[in-house]
Motif scaffolding. Structure first.
Motif, short mmCIF file in Angstrom:
data_model
loop_
_atom_site.label_atom_id
_atom_site.label_comp_id
_atom_site.label_asym_id
_atom_site.label_seq_id
_atom_site.Cartn_x
_atom_site.Cartn_y
_atom_site.Cartn_z
N ASN A 174 0.80 -1.23 0.00
CA ASN A 174 0.00 0.00 0.00
C ASN A 174 0.83 1.27 0.00
O ASN A 174 0.62 2.17 0.79
CB ASN A 174 -0.97 0.01 1.19
CG ASN A 174 -2.01 -1.06 1.08
OD1 ASN A 174 -2.46 -1.40 -0.01
ND2 ASN A 174 -2.40 -1.62 2.21
N GLY A 175 1.80 1.36 -0.90
CA GLY A 175 2.61 2.56 -1.03
C GLY A 175 3.69 2.70 0.01
O GLY A 175 4.34 3.73 0.10
N LYS A 176 3.89 1.67 0.82
CA LYS A 176 4.95 1.68 1.83
C LYS A 176 5.97 0.60 1.49
O LYS A 176 5.60 -0.52 1.16
CB LYS A 176 4.38 1.40 3.22
CG LYS A 176 3.48 2.48 3.74
CD LYS A 176 2.98 2.11 5.12
CE LYS A 176 1.97 3.13 5.59
NZ LYS A 176 1.40 2.76 6.90
N ASP A 224 5.60 6.05 -4.47
CA ASP A 224 4.70 5.77 -5.58
C ASP A 224 5.31 4.74 -6.51
O ASP A 224 4.60 3.98 -7.16
CB ASP A 224 4.41 7.05 -6.38
CG ASP A 224 3.67 8.09 -5.56
OD1 ASP A 224 2.75 7.70 -4.80
OD2 ASP A 224 4.01 9.28 -5.66
N MET A 241 7.58 5.84 2.23
CA MET A 241 6.38 6.02 1.41
C MET A 241 6.85 6.24 -0.03
O MET A 241 7.77 7.02 -0.26
CB MET A 241 5.56 7.22 1.88
CG MET A 241 5.07 7.12 3.31
SD MET A 241 3.95 5.74 3.58
CE MET A 241 2.55 6.26 2.60
N THR A 290 10.94 2.40 6.92
CA THR A 290 9.75 2.37 6.09
C THR A 290 9.71 3.66 5.28
O THR A 290 9.85 4.75 5.83
CB THR A 290 8.48 2.23 6.94
OG1 THR A 290 8.56 1.02 7.69
CG2 THR A 290 7.24 2.21 6.07
#
Length: 93
Positions: free
Chosen positions: A18-20, A36, A34, A32
């Motif tokens: 989920n984008g992580k 795209d 974030m 971790t």
């Protein structure tokens, strides 16, 4: 730098969700991030299991560089740059 690309070297990819992106560095520390998009440049021989798994999970997964065809790092960098321009052009609107 203009594209706000975060570069990490000597890391192990632990999880993408989920984008992580979770990575471990060579000292065992975890981070971790974030994101795209994720670009992996690893190893000396293709191990495309992650590519095939990710391809089933997301529509925009690309295989480039030596994982696609062994031609050396200059060709891999060129393919990465060309793909980056292609992706950026899709989202310019």
């Amino acid at each position: 730098d203009k594209g706000k690309v975060q570069k990490r070297t000597s890391c192990k990819l632990i999880e993408v969700n989920n984008g992580k992106i979770q990575i471990a560095d060579k000292n065992g520390g975890h981070e971790t991030i974030m994101a795209d998009y994720l670009v992996l440049a690893v190893g000396f021989k293709p191990d495309n299991d992650l590519y095939f798994h990710a391809q089933g999970q997301h529509q925009n997964v690309f295989l480039i560089g030596d994982a696609f065809e062994v031609k050396g790092f200059k060709n891999a960098l060129l393919q990465g740059e060309m793909l980056g321009h292609t992706i950026a052009a899709r989202f310019k609107n």
